[in-house]
Design an enzyme around this catalytic site. Sequence first.
Site, PDB file in Angstrom:
ATOM      1  N   SER A   1     -13.822  18.400  37.647  1.00 17.94           N
ATOM      2  CA  SER A   1     -12.369  18.283  37.486  1.00 17.94           C
ATOM      3  C   SER A   1     -11.706  19.588  37.063  1.00 17.94           C
ATOM      4  O   SER A   1     -10.478  19.686  37.080  1.00 17.94           O
ATOM      5  CB  SER A   1     -12.027  17.187  36.458  1.00 17.94           C
ATOM      6  OG  SER A   1     -12.334  17.611  35.152  1.00 17.94           O
TER       7      SER A   1
ATOM      8  N   LYS B   1     -10.444  19.464  29.241  1.00 20.69           N
ATOM      9  CA  LYS B   1      -9.217  19.409  30.024  1.00 20.69           C
ATOM     10  C   LYS B   1      -8.201  20.409  29.454  1.00 20.69           C
ATOM     11  O   LYS B   1      -8.331  20.883  28.326  1.00 20.69           O
ATOM     12  CB  LYS B   1      -8.608  18.012  29.989  1.00 20.69           C
ATOM     13  CG  LYS B   1      -9.420  16.944  30.698  1.00 20.69           C
ATOM     14  CD  LYS B   1      -9.408  17.134  32.198  1.00 20.69           C
ATOM     15  CE  LYS B   1     -10.143  16.005  32.909  1.00 20.69           C
ATOM     16  NZ  LYS B   1     -11.581  16.031  32.670  1.00 20.69           N
TER      17      LYS B   1
END
Length: 235
Positions: free
Chosen positions: A156, A194
């Site tokens: 990701s 993230k």
Amino acid sequence: MLTRKQHELLMFIHERMKESGIPPSFDEMKEALDLKSKSGIHRLITALEERGFIRRLPNRARALEVVKLPDSMNPSLGGRKSRFEPSVIDGNLGKVATPMPTHADAANQTVSIPVMGRIAAGTPIEAIQTHSHTLSLPPEMLGPGEHYALEVRGDSMIDAGIFDGDTVLIHKQNQANNGEIVVALVDDEEATLKRLRRKGNSIALEAANPAYETRIFGPERVAVQGRLVGLLRKY
């Protein structure tokens, strides 16, 4: 190293076994940990089994056996544990008046960094695991403060240059600026790597891959565990 929820469940099972000799049901475990579904219990049970703390006995209903308790935990704590706190070292070696080191001396000066398991850069996985091994790095890679390392699993963050199998170096801190890449612990259960974005009263955990959606949470659900400061890759 267990997350708070893993520790709570382990101690709940342990205390129930001491009291009655019978493991609690999944519904009882879900209620005790205040989870919304039994899928969370299944995930915690699997994590405890993988870490060797419990064992599921085959062909028996509700058959769980507590194999061990964490050495650093006292059962009298009643199943409560603070947020994840990785074992870290101080990357700031300090400066004292010493003779100018030779080239050989400089090459031998390294800092030991604990690798604290895996971090999700994709679908969330269980929160940070136990200290698995140690890296020796030159201090100029780290700067001052406390650091630890994590192995990346998932894709990701590929547009930020972070790939599956990389090792990220993390500066331990509980605050981060908007746009920084952080280790975020969500609901004390899952850890992910993230980019942090604050949007009003919410916190967004933003992927660097268009295949993944940005996840938005209330501020009480997200705890910053550190900030990305470096990356190691094997070829």
